[in-house]
Write a protein that holds these residues in place. Structure first.
Motif, short mmCIF file in Angstrom:
data_model
loop_
_atom_site.label_atom_id
_atom_site.label_comp_id
_atom_site.label_asym_id
_atom_site.label_seq_id
_atom_site.Cartn_x
_atom_site.Cartn_y
_atom_site.Cartn_z
N UNK A 94 -2.21 -2.26 -24.86
CA UNK A 94 -3.32 -2.70 -25.71
C UNK A 94 -2.98 -4.01 -26.40
N UNK A 95 -1.72 -4.17 -26.83
CA UNK A 95 -1.32 -5.40 -27.51
C UNK A 95 -1.54 -6.59 -26.59
N UNK A 96 -1.03 -6.46 -25.35
CA UNK A 96 -1.16 -7.54 -24.38
C UNK A 96 -2.62 -7.86 -24.10
N UNK A 97 -3.45 -6.81 -24.00
CA UNK A 97 -4.87 -7.01 -23.71
C UNK A 97 -5.56 -7.81 -24.81
N UNK A 98 -5.23 -7.47 -26.06
CA UNK A 98 -5.86 -8.20 -27.17
C UNK A 98 -5.31 -9.61 -27.28
N UNK A 99 -3.98 -9.75 -27.12
CA UNK A 99 -3.36 -11.07 -27.27
C UNK A 99 -3.86 -12.03 -26.20
N UNK A 100 -4.03 -11.51 -24.98
CA UNK A 100 -4.43 -12.41 -23.90
C UNK A 100 -5.93 -12.67 -23.94
N UNK A 101 -6.63 -11.99 -24.85
CA UNK A 101 -8.05 -12.25 -25.00
C UNK A 101 -8.92 -11.39 -24.11
N UNK A 102 -8.29 -10.47 -23.34
CA UNK A 102 -9.07 -9.59 -22.47
C UNK A 102 -9.94 -8.65 -23.32
N UNK A 103 -9.42 -8.30 -24.50
CA UNK A 103 -10.21 -7.49 -25.43
C UNK A 103 -10.20 -8.18 -26.77
N UNK A 104 -11.23 -7.97 -27.57
CA UNK A 104 -11.17 -8.53 -28.91
C UNK A 104 -12.02 -7.70 -29.88
N UNK A 105 -11.75 -7.91 -31.18
CA UNK A 105 -12.55 -7.24 -32.21
C UNK A 105 -13.61 -8.22 -32.65
N UNK A 106 -14.88 -7.83 -32.51
CA UNK A 106 -15.95 -8.76 -32.87
C UNK A 106 -16.15 -8.79 -34.37
N UNK A 107 -16.45 -9.98 -34.86
CA UNK A 107 -16.87 -10.09 -36.24
C UNK A 107 -18.26 -9.48 -36.31
N UNK A 146 9.89 -5.95 -22.92
CA UNK A 146 10.33 -7.21 -22.35
C UNK A 146 9.90 -8.38 -23.20
N UNK A 147 9.74 -9.54 -22.55
CA UNK A 147 9.36 -10.74 -23.29
C UNK A 147 7.85 -10.71 -23.54
N UNK A 148 7.37 -11.68 -24.29
CA UNK A 148 5.94 -11.77 -24.58
C UNK A 148 5.14 -11.82 -23.29
N UNK A 149 5.68 -12.54 -22.29
CA UNK A 149 4.96 -12.68 -21.02
C UNK A 149 4.79 -11.32 -20.34
N UNK A 150 5.87 -10.52 -20.37
CA UNK A 150 5.79 -9.18 -19.78
C UNK A 150 4.68 -8.37 -20.41
N UNK A 151 4.54 -8.49 -21.73
CA UNK A 151 3.53 -7.72 -22.45
C UNK A 151 2.14 -8.21 -22.08
N UNK A 152 1.98 -9.55 -22.05
CA UNK A 152 0.67 -10.11 -21.74
C UNK A 152 0.22 -9.71 -20.34
N UNK A 153 1.19 -9.60 -19.43
CA UNK A 153 0.85 -9.27 -18.05
C UNK A 153 0.58 -7.80 -17.84
N UNK A 154 0.94 -6.98 -18.83
CA UNK A 154 0.85 -5.54 -18.63
C UNK A 154 -0.57 -5.05 -18.90
N UNK A 155 -1.23 -4.50 -17.88
CA UNK A 155 -2.60 -4.04 -18.02
C UNK A 155 -2.70 -2.84 -18.95
N UNK A 156 -1.61 -2.02 -19.01
CA UNK A 156 -1.65 -0.80 -19.84
C UNK A 156 -1.47 -1.10 -21.32
#
Ligand SMILES: [Zn+2]
Length: 706
Positions: free
Chosen positions: A608-621, A596-606
């Motif tokens: 990984x892309x959405x999780x990283x983009x929305x800031x729920x997960x991140x790669x630490x320096x 779907x649209x970017x919003x659909x992805x960001x809202x999707x808990x499953x």
């Protein structure tokens, strides 16, 4: 009731694909949109984009061809998919470098070469090879007309200038002229009969003219004259002139010639066509390299592989020379050492520069009286009868090579041998321009076709706007310029401002090749197509990535569907529609996680892309980085391609990143200089690295792996 127009499909629907690890995936992708397929590596992105959608589109297109046409193309296997609805003709633009053919350049890839050839044939100013004066360009018909304007009974000769061939003796040239049917040549105005003795040497500035034909102007001579003019243009490489023999006084004939052609020689160019500037045309290509721009030469460093050994002990590469007292070459080298006072037992590195040059490049015409080496087992007195002309070990190989090239029969055994004893350099005859030197006499605003091809796109664009074609072909010139301009703008728009049209395709990175193909696709202006691209953001600096995304959008705006397999965040955020595959790699993937649209992805808990983009997960320096050990590699004075004589220190034992904008010289530094120099020092001494002064610190390394 108003009749409704039939509804067109607005989606591409894939039903039940099981290609590779895809788990019976069904997905709908909107048409005429910019679509990104993303997911972890190995999650099945390419299986969906390339191995299902592209493969099926390609297969169906092939199916539609006639049985006859199908015989000429490889059949494509049907991908393991139930059905794909709503497909268009599909074009894939992948990352792979396109052609390794040395005749393919950025210019030929984008078709701009043909337009440049046309531009030069239309509006370039020609100049005299001897004096640099302007020379008029006419058609052979015009030339015949002005000859027919001579008074009746005038006797004249048609002359064609001929040019010496690089690296060849005059005999070779005169032989060629004879084969073209001319038996007389004027050397600085002096007549030489080619069936008699010919000069053995020529100065580089001597003017040579072949006498092609002789006429007396009488009624009915037109047809014959036309054929003779065309032949003269062939002999003279599109140049010719006249010599009035009788029937006109000196003043009148000089006045006539000045109007006929150039001031001093009365030269005129005839029938200049675009092919005249095309390096892939054998008639225009440089005679030494055949239009490749590179030529093989010997290299002393490569021939002497063991400089600590003597000639007798085998200092040379075995293929190039090994001393045997019983063969003729052994007699020659023994006699050479004897005459010039050095020993075959002195290590090569201890011989003086003059002695080394003698062995490498010969006695320069001085004849050598042969002697029998004392250790010869079977002395051959008959070899002593004639003094020998020694060309040197390198000289002999080069002569051998020229002979092989001229014969024009390729042999893989010979190529292998030459690869071992010679290296490729820029061609010394055409200096890399691939064209015969007469082509460089055609200039637009002072630049030859080669100069134009050497300009980076960001220099070329302003230069093109300074060209103001005038004269009879001005209008045609403007149209050609507009075509070049259009293609150049597309290349600039996609961030390739640092390339030029002379770059060989083989030297382009996969991403650059992909972007060039993309620009030609936009230039084609097709609509209703389906484009499938493979990670176009790879190797792009963020500043160029924006340009790439804009280009993809303009491809869509032409009325096409653009499907991109991509990891890059910015590209994903710019997409109209996103398909995410996953959730894991390999057998853990192969499912549609979100679409779907970017919003659909960001809202999707499953997702990984959405999780990283929305800031729920991140790669630490990483908080702490590895300490550098004391060791490092230092490149000094790197100046290959666009590198500006820089020094770089690279710490060892660490994970090091070389960054910079596209075309800033990252690959040149790492691949051309660092890697090749390490390869040379650690693996194979015969390789040549990019231009730099020194590389220190290699003693800390044992291997290099590419
Ligand atoms: Zn050449």
């Amino acid at each position: 009731m108003q009749e409704e127009a039939p509804a067109y499909r607005t989606t591409i629907a894939v039903q039940g694909t099981r290609v590779h690890n895809l788990k019976d995936v069904s997905v709908e992708i909107p048409r005429d949109k910019f679509v990104v397929i993303t997911g972890l590596s190995g999650s099945g992105k390419s299986s969906l984009a390339f191995d299902t959608i592209y493969a099926e589109g390609q297969r169906r297109y092939m199916e539609s061809l006639s049985t006859y046409a199908k015989r000429f193309i490889a059949q494509v296997e049907k991908p393991d998919v139930d059905f794909v609805y709503g497909l268009s003709p599909v074009i894939s633009i992948e990352q792979k470098t396109i052609a390794r053919n040395p005749r393919s350049t950025v210019g030929t890839l984008t078709d701009v070469s043909s337009y440049l050839n046309l531009l030069f044939a239309t509006i370039a100013d020609a100049s005299c090879p001897y004096t640099g004066e302007p020379i008029p360009v006419k058609t052979s018909g015009n030339i015949v007309e002005s000859i027919l304007a001579l008074p009746f009974d005038t006797e004249f000769e048609l002359l064609a200038p001929i040019f010496q061939v690089y690296g060849e003796e005059p005999k070779f040239l005169f032989n060629e002229v004879r084969k073209l049917g001319c038996r007389t040549v004027l050397i600085d105005g002096e007549r030489v009969d080619l069936t008699q003795e010919v000069p053995q040497a020529l100065g580089s500035d001597q003017e040579l003219m072949a006498v092609v034909d002789r006429f007396t102007l009488v009624a009915g001579v037109e047809k014959q004259l036309k054929a003779a003019v065309e032949h003269a243009l062939r002999v003279g490489d599109s140049l010719m002139t006249l010599r009035i023999v009788s029937g006109m006084n000196k003043r009148d004939s000089q006045k006539y010639l000045r109007e006929f052609g150039s001031k001093t020689h009365g030269l005129v160019y005839g029938d200049i066509v675009p092919d005249f500037f095309m390096f892939n045309n054998p008639e225009s290509a440089c005679r030494t390299c055949g239009g490749v721009g590179r030529d093989k030469q010997t290299h002393p460093e490569l021939l002497v592989t063991n400089p600590e050994r003597s000639i007798r002990a085998g200092c040379f590469l075995r293929d190039a020379y090994s001393y045997k007292p019983d063969n003729h070459a052994g007699y020659v080298l023994y006699s050479l050492a004897d005459k010039y006072g050095f020993s075959l037992d002195t290590p090569w590195s201890d011989l003086s520069k003059e002695q080394q040059d003698l062995v490498m490049y010969g006695t320069k015409g001085e004849l050598l009286q042969l002697k029998i080496p004392p250790e010869a087992k079977d002395p051959k007195e008959r070899w002593l009868r004639w003094p020998s002309n020694f060309q040197g070990i390198a000289g002999q190989i080069e002569q051998h090579y020229r002979w092989y090239r001229q014969r024009g029969v390729p042999s893989s055994g010979m190529e292998d041998y030459l690869d071992r004893v010679m290296v490729e350099y820029q061609c010394a005859d055409c200096k890399g321009s691939r064209l015969r030197s007469t082509r460089m006499l055609f200039r637009i605003n002072g630049c030859s076709i080669y100069d134009l091809g050497q300009m980076n796109f960001d220099e070329l664009a302003p230069f093109l706007s300074t060209i103001k074609p005038t004269g009879p072909h001005g209008q045609a010139g403007l149209q050609v310029l507009a075509e070049i301009r259009k293609r150049l703008d597309l290349l600039l728009g996609i961030g390739l401002d640092y390339l030029n049209f002379n770059r060989t395709s083989g030297s382009l990175s996969g991403g650059e090749a992909q972007r060039i193909r993309l620009s030609t696709q936009i230039g084609s202006g097709l609509m209703g197509m389906l484009y499938v691209l493979d990670e176009p953001s790879i190797g792009l600096h963020p500043k160029d990535n924006v340009k790439m995304i804009n280009t993809l959008r303009s491809l869509r705006d032409l009325g096409n569907t653009v499907i991109v397999v991509e990891h890059d965040e910015e590209t994903i955020r710019s997409a109209d529609h996103i398909v995410e595959l996953g959730p894991g790699p390999g057998i853990h993937g192969g499912e549609v996680v979100a679409t779907g649209s970017l919003k659909n992805i960001l809202d999707c808990r499953r997702s990984p892309t959405g999780q990283y983009f929305s800031g729920a997960k991140r790669i630490d320096t990483p908080e702490s980085r590895r300490e550098a050990n004391e060791k490092s590699l230092t490149i000094r004075g790197a100046s290959e391609n666009n590198l500006k004589n820089i020094d770089v220190e690279i710490p060892l034992g660490l994970f090091v990143c070389v960054s910079g904008a596209s075309g800033s010289g990252k690959s040149t530094l790492v691949n051309e200089i660092l890697y090749k120099e390490l390869w040379k020092q650690l693996v194979d001494t015969r390789s040549l690295s990019g231009s730099h002064e020194s590389l220190d610190g290699t003693e800390h390394l044992t291997r290099v792996i590419n």
